[in-house]
Structure formats: C-alpha cells, structure tokens
Scaffold this motif. Structure first.
Motif, PDB file in Angstrom:
ATOM      1  N   ALA A 186       0.808  -1.209   0.000  1.00 32.00           N
ATOM      2  CA  ALA A 186       0.000   0.000   0.000  1.00 32.00           C
ATOM      3  C   ALA A 186       0.849   1.269   0.000  1.00 32.00           C
ATOM      4  O   ALA A 186       0.322   2.370   0.093  1.00 32.00           O
ATOM      5  N   PHE A 187       2.177   1.136  -0.091  1.00 36.20           N
ATOM      6  CA  PHE A 187       3.025   2.332  -0.135  1.00 36.20           C
ATOM      7  C   PHE A 187       2.896   3.039  -1.485  1.00 36.20           C
ATOM      8  O   PHE A 187       2.543   2.425  -2.487  1.00 36.20           O
ATOM      9  N   ASN A 188       3.143   4.308  -1.467  1.00 40.48           N
ATOM     10  CA  ASN A 188       3.134   5.153  -2.662  1.00 40.48           C
ATOM     11  C   ASN A 188       4.522   5.756  -2.847  1.00 40.48           C
ATOM     12  O   ASN A 188       5.287   5.856  -1.887  1.00 40.48           O
ATOM     13  N   ALA A 189       4.822   6.153  -4.051  1.00 35.07           N
ATOM     14  CA  ALA A 189       6.048   6.902  -4.296  1.00 35.07           C
ATOM     15  C   ALA A 189       5.867   7.753  -5.539  1.00 35.07           C
ATOM     16  O   ALA A 189       5.177   7.350  -6.476  1.00 35.07           O
ATOM     17  N   VAL A 190       6.482   8.909  -5.519  1.00 36.41           N
ATOM     18  CA  VAL A 190       6.440   9.804  -6.665  1.00 36.41           C
ATOM     19  C   VAL A 190       7.872  10.195  -7.021  1.00 36.41           C
ATOM     20  O   VAL A 190       8.654  10.556  -6.139  1.00 36.41           O
ATOM     21  N   VAL A 191       8.204  10.070  -8.300  1.00 36.57           N
ATOM     22  CA  VAL A 191       9.518  10.459  -8.796  1.00 36.57           C
ATOM     23  C   VAL A 191       9.350  11.691  -9.678  1.00 36.57           C
ATOM     24  O   VAL A 191       8.510  11.691 -10.582  1.00 36.57           O
ATOM     25  N   THR A 192      10.111  12.714  -9.389  1.00 37.90           N
ATOM     26  CA  THR A 192      10.121  13.875 -10.268  1.00 37.90           C
ATOM     27  C   THR A 192      11.480  13.957 -10.958  1.00 37.90           C
ATOM     28  O   THR A 192      12.496  13.576 -10.395  1.00 37.90           O
ATOM     29  N   GLU A 193      11.448  14.434 -12.190  1.00 39.61           N
ATOM     30  CA  GLU A 193      12.696  14.748 -12.892  1.00 39.61           C
ATOM     31  C   GLU A 193      12.629  16.230 -13.203  1.00 39.61           C
ATOM     32  O   GLU A 193      11.613  16.717 -13.703  1.00 39.61           O
ATOM     33  N   SER A 194      13.689  16.931 -12.891  1.00 37.29           N
ATOM     34  CA  SER A 194      13.705  18.346 -13.231  1.00 37.29           C
ATOM     35  C   SER A 194      15.090  18.734 -13.704  1.00 37.29           C
ATOM     36  O   SER A 194      16.064  18.026 -13.495  1.00 37.29           O
ATOM     37  N   ASP A 195      15.112  19.879 -14.388  1.00 41.94           N
ATOM     38  CA  ASP A 195      16.325  20.332 -15.066  1.00 41.94           C
ATOM     39  C   ASP A 195      17.529  20.349 -14.140  1.00 41.94           C
ATOM     40  O   ASP A 195      18.573  19.773 -14.446  1.00 41.94           O
ATOM     41  N   ALA A 196      17.409  20.997 -12.997  1.00 39.37           N
ATOM     42  CA  ALA A 196      18.579  21.173 -12.133  1.00 39.37           C
ATOM     43  C   ALA A 196      18.673  20.098 -11.058  1.00 39.37           C
ATOM     44  O   ALA A 196      19.746  19.565 -10.788  1.00 39.37           O
TER      45      ALA A 196
END
Lengths: 439, 439
Positions: A283-293
């Motif tokens: 039931a765990f969640n995770a969010v990955v973001t990719e950004s320029d810097a």
C-alpha cells in the motif's frame, strides 16, 4: 507566548476525520507554538449525528448543518469527498473568508480552476496536500521545493489498492481476480473497485500534480487512463524473466514536439527491477520527479490510511493558521504556462510489444518490417517457443512462438500504428500488450 | 502581470554559484510568474574578480566588496561556506533588511541560534534548504510538511563521498584506502577528506535536521560522531553474508527515558538489505523520517553537485521573494520544546558485537554471561571458524572463531559496558565492532 484563537470546522468524520480530531486534541500545544494560534475545533459536520463514532470524537461538536458551520470558521477542513455537497460547501467557506484544507482529489481534478479562482477572489488559501499520495508531501514539493527549477516529468505509484493487487500477482502468482478478491477481503479494495482498478483515482492525482508542476490547467479528463483489469499473470511472469515488474504508473511529461505540451497517462507499466519505483511494495506510494537542475527526486511513504492522511491535513492546517496569524498566503494557482495537453499518441518512450506468432520462416522479417517502415528501431527481441496449446502442453510441437520486442524511443502513435498493422499480419496470432517502459 | 523588482546578491561563485547564475538567467520569466517579482542579480562577490569563470557569469557583476554588495540587496544568497566571513556578511545582510538564502551547514550547525535571532529581530527570512542533502527538500519537509505531526526519528545518508567509498568497498571488495584513493581521483573526495570521512559534514546536517524536527537547539558538537576510516573490508563482507550493508547513517531520535531528550549520532551502521536506505547508491542521498501519524517517509535524490544544490537555493529564493511581495514570513526557528541532548549511551537500538575468540569449551557461555548480567538479550549468534592466521590460511587449524552477536533492543551504554568487559575476557582476542543496526 500569547496566541490568537482560530476556529476550525471539520466536514466529514470518517477514518481520516477522526484521526484529525485525535491530532488536534493530542498536539494542541505543539500546534499553538508552531502557528501562533490556538486551533479550536468548533464543529464536525456529519450526515448522521446519531451514528456510532470513535470515543475520541466529542459528540457535542457533531452537527448535520454543514452550511451553518462553515460560516463560523477561520479554517475549514473538507473530508467529505465526492463532488457534492463538497463543492458547494467549499465555495461557501471561501466566500465567507475561511481558508480551506481538503483531501478531495476528485473535486479538485474536476473543478479545480473555479475553486482556485474563488480562493484568489476571497484572498484566502486553498491547501490540498492530502489529495495526493496521503502523507507524502508531493504537493509541497511541487508547489514550493521545485519552484526554483523546471520539472520535466512526474511518475508515481499513487494508488495503494492496485499496487497491492499487482504485488500479490507478482509474489504469489495469483490471477487478477484472485488478487482483487484477497484485497477486498482485507479491506484494501472497495466492493466496487472501479475507481482504483480502472485508474481513475490515479488519474485525478496525476492531473493535480501536473497542474502544479507545469503551471497549466489539467483535468482528470485529460489523462489517458488504462487500469489493471487486463494485466495477466503471464505478462507479470514474462516481465519478471526480463528483469521488470509491472506497476500502475501515473505519468506526466513535458514534451517539446510537435509543440510544447504535456502528456498525461495512467497505465500498467514495465519498471526495471533496479528502478527505485520497483521496490515500492503493497500500500506504499512513491512519486519520482525529474527536473532540469535537481535531476531525479523520489518521495516515498504511506499513500493512504487515516493517520498518514491526517498528518498531511494537519500540516496544511498549521500552514493555513500561520498565514492567518502572520500574513502572506499560500502559493496560488499559477497556470501562466498554459501548456496544452497533447494527444497521448505524441508521448515518447520505449515500448514492449508482445506477440504470439506462428513459428515459420520469414515471420520475424515480416514483423520487423512493420517497425522499420515507421523508423522505429528495435532495442531487444526475445523469442520463446510455445506449446501448441494448453491441452497439448505435455508434447510441445513448437509451431508457435512468443515474441517480445522492445523498441528504442519512439512515439506511442507509432507503436499503436505498428500494433494495428501487426494485428492484420497473418503470422500474428495475438498482439498481447503495448506496455510503456519506465527507465 | 506587473511585477515588482527585487535585488539579488550572490556571495561566492563556485560550482553551485555559477549554476545559480544560469538558473536566474534561463528561468527569469518563470520566476517572475512564480513569485510576482523580477529577480535582478545586482552583483556577485568573489575573492578574485580576475580569476577564470564560466562564460555565463557576467563579469561586470563581479565585485570583491561583499560588504557593500549585501547592503544593496533584498535577497542575499550566501554560498561562500565556512564560518568567516560568511557569518559576518549574513549578519550584515539581515541587519540591512535582506532575506538570506544559504547552503552553509557548518555555519548554521555552529552559530544557528544567533543567526535565527538576528533574522527574527530584523523581521526577515532565513532559508537553508541547500544546507542539507542538496536538492532533496528535507528542510521544507521538516519545517512545513511535518508541522502537523510529531517526528520521532530521522535517519539519513547525507554524505555522498562516504556513501560512494562504502559502495566501492562493498561492490568491488576494495579496502578503505583503495576506495578513498579512487574517490579522490574522480573528484568525489577532497585531498583532505576529513570533513567527509570523519563524519563532520553528516553531523552538521543531522544537527540542522534535528533542530527543526524536534523544535530544540542542537549543534554539531552535540552529535556523537564516528567516521568510516575504521570500516574494514571484512566487516563489509560479514555484513553482506548476514543480509546487511554498511552505510554511514546520521540519526536523531526522540527518547522518553530517563527523560524526554534527543540522541544524535553519525556512525557506520548495519542496514538490512530490504530497508529502503540500503539501495541508496553512490553519491545519492536519502533521508527517512518516522513520525506519529505519517509513519515512515523517505526523501531521495542528489545530495550534492552544482545544479541540484542550485535547485534548492532557487526554490528558497523564489519563496523569499514571494514573501517580500505578498507578505508573511517563512517559519521561524521554533525551539519551544527545548529538549536536551542525551548522552549517546542513552540511545536505544539493536547492536551487533563482533568478536574473535579462542575456540575452546565454555567460551560462548562466558561471553553470553556478559550480556545476561546486563539484562541484554541476544537475538542471533553466528559463529565462523577462522584459520589460525593469514599466513597459515592454507591449512586452517580452527583454533579461533569469529562470533557475531546481535542483541535485542538495549541501550548503547549497556553494549559499551559489555564490550569493555569482553575486552578483558581472556578468551576474547579482539572486539571488532559495536555497529548499530537500522531496522
């Protein structure tokens, strides 16, 4: 330290609401120090004041008149869920000058713009950390922590129910139906599981995240949504052999071609076992973001449940209270970029096409030609011989084969056209999947 | 949209500073939309204006007079590092009414209270997201996202250099000296690596995180700090056999006994291979928080480097600018809880004691008695027979054994007393480690 007093109204008192009541009671002194205000819970609006409640819920605060309650509050916590009466009550609260804290992803992903406009018009604040991924502070991260950067993509496991079901299928070899039944028996899935298993819950969340990250207005209807009902045990086993797990990923990407735009998708996705999202279990969640810097960031935690979601609600309440005491306001909706949502056919990635084919000379060449004709180059081919059919499994005659073809980067439009062409190929018995690969 | 103008001064123009210049140039329009202000870079203070610089750095903005520069700024970005002149310049900036954004962990972990007091006195803001774990927004998370919760522990891999060295030792079987040399050749470790390998950099970061999370004043001197110089290839191999990896963890915990307090430690730590921190490789950082309502959260990303750190700096600049435009202020230092720092002997956990012993009757009983006498119960014992010595390895005579004893939860004081007693035991040839285990 002297504190001002702020009136807090709670709408809804289910699993999350009763945890909000607990935290407001237990951490009252802490909250006063942190936001400079005493948070006085002045009422709890429920449908039925006579219904049974957790012992900690002060019965004298219960009321069935939510409309009267919101008019007396400085801060309104909306935990009713759904579109109505939540929408009307939030408008009433904002118009009356209250700041609103909500966990209502469906409402925001459907009617977000009008609520943001009402918030700005009333010069109050709208907070919704609890609407996305429970305790994980992704709304904060996107609204504030990445405000100095340029986000290029977001991908996340943001629905615990489907992640649990896929996990059970992966680790125990269950079919989808068996895993769903197990999840329902444990209370991890609703009797009507559609909102989870058909991907709508995840679609609402990625719409909210994309709106913030890309400074554009995106609604749940903009998300190309595929649920997990059609994921088979065979696909999961094949993915595992190739070093992948199948996760229901919600993704939003900034694309540059044919014009600057956003693509939004919820779909069962192949995730390399070495990718940090592959290890997100149950039931765990995770969010990955990719950004320029900043490059890749990952945020991980409990995406649902009473206490974790209440933690997110209370962080918003403390922030809203501090603003009322010290001035300023929360970051407003900033849709200045106004990026359009591109047809999902424009999204780019690597894809896996799984085919069942007759095992005869020239078959691979004719299939490869379909890819070559659209300039899609093939990264990897895996061929397994299949038994003739299930009943003849003991004496395989090897006249059929399973082909798994992974492409280099191409558009979804290309891969769909190739899939349609392959379905017409007389050597192709079945086109099994077009699963995007998360790298 | 009409924007006000804000003057931004940059102190220091190294790896991070020149990335800050790039982002301020490239995202100028975005930042104006996000914070309602044009961010005008009015000067860059450096030690030597004639030194070579990246082409993007506008040479006409360079100055050697930082003191004059900070007096003209609305927002001062301090990236000089070290205690002086950074400390004096920050005081001058605050006194002149500027908000300050800094990545200076050493300064904050040493003189934080006086800087926070100066910030409050001047009614401006002090931001320091870049001081802890680069691009990972842990300062935001602890100051704001967990403001509605009660943090019970923080543990993190917050130093990329030591994580890289331990990784190389683990995956390539290198000795500490070999791995350090490799890291230095690649530029991942300084010529004088003490700040990293002796744990001081991590200690400064955990002191900052603990101060925020526990609403108490904690300095780098409060952290019981052990670096990685004494970690051996044998320990890493033994850990691996038992299902653990060795990571340099920085931890801060709220304890209730003998009185409410905080324990703070930086030490090589056994981390179960299934724990999310075990997979944090190379120069990546991760921070895990445990709190009453949210449970476990993990934040993962690049903990150093020019661009990632600049992302954190700019998010703070945007926040500081928005406050100057719209009013309000950042969460101030809130040391209301004033928890004392307990002696590290009071910290509780499970521990592993590794012993080399003579392999004779009664030895295990006499060792177990040392644990029993202090009411420390043993969770697991692993015994390996050792060859007599390295030169006789080809013909082992099995007169020595390696014992690895894992305890149930106890205090570090108990385990140190047991270690001291065992060192006096005539059967014990060597007490190799007292490594805490992260669960």
């Amino acid at each position: 330290m002297a504190h001002v007093d702020l009136n807090v109204a709670l709408l809804g008192c289910g699993t999350v609401g009763s945890e909000v009541v607990r935290l407001l009671q237990q951490q009252s002194d802490d909250f006063a120090e942190r936001c400079g205000a005493r948070l006085n819970l002045i009422g709890i609006a429920v449908r039925d004041t006579a219904a049974p409640r957790a012992a900690r819920v002060p019965r004298e605060l219960l009321t069935e008149d939510a409309h009267a309650l919101v008019r007396r509050a400085d801060i309104v916590i909306e935990l009713i869920g759904g579109l109505e009466p939540a929408r009307t009550l939030m408008h009433e609260a904002l118009a009356a000058g209250a700041s609103v804290v909500t966990g209502n992803k469906a409402l925001l992903a459907t009617h977000g713009p009008e609520l943001h406009e009402a918030t700005a018009a009333a010069d109050v604040d709208l907070y919704y950390e609890a609407a996305v991924a429970g305790a994980i502070p992704v709304v904060y991260a996107l609204r504030e922590s990445l405000a100095g950067d340029q986000v290029t993509s977001i991908s996340g496991i943001v629905n615990g129910t489907t992640n649990y079901i896929l996990d059970e299928m992966t680790t125990k070899g269950l079919t989808y139906e068996e895993a769903l039944k197990a999840a329902q028996e444990l209370g991890f899935a609703e009797a009507d599981p559609s909102s989870d298993v058909d991907g709508y819950d995840a679609a609402a969340k990625i719409a909210l995240m994309a709106s913030i990250a890309f400074h554009s207005r995106v609604s749940i209807d903009d998300v190309a949504t595929t649920g997990i009902r059609d994921v088979t045990a065979e696909q999961i086993a094949a993915a595992s052999r190739d070093g992948y797990v199948i996760k229901l990923l919600a993704t939003a990407r900034r694309i540059a071609h044919p014009e600057p735009a956003i693509t939004l998708e919820v779909a069962p996705t192949l995730v390399a076992q070495s990718h940090p999202l592959a290890a997100v279990a149950g039931a765990f969640n995770a969010v990955v973001t990719e950004s320029d810097a900043a490059g890749r960031l990952m945020f991980y935690g409990q995406g649902a449940g009473g206490a974790p979601t209440a933690s997110a609600v209370l962080s918003d309440v403390v922030a809203a209270a501090a603003k009322r005491v010290y001035g300023g306001h929360a970051p407003r909706e900033l849709p200045y970029a106004s990026l359009p949502v591109a047809p999902i056919e424009h999204s780019r990635g690597t894809f896996v096409v799984e085919l069942t084919v007759t095992d005869a000379p020239g078959v691979l060449a004719s299939i490869a030609q379909s890819f070559a004709a659209r300039q899609v180059s093939i990264a990897q081919v895996r061929q397994d011989t299949l038994p003739d059919d299930a009943s003849a499994a003991e004496e395989p005659r090897a006249s059929r084969a399973r082909l798994s073809i992974m492409t280099h980067t191409c558009t979804r439009g290309d891969i769909e056209a190739i899939g349609a062409e392959l379905a017409e190929n007389p050597h192709v018995l079945n086109v099994a999947s077009l699963t995007p690969v998360e790298e």
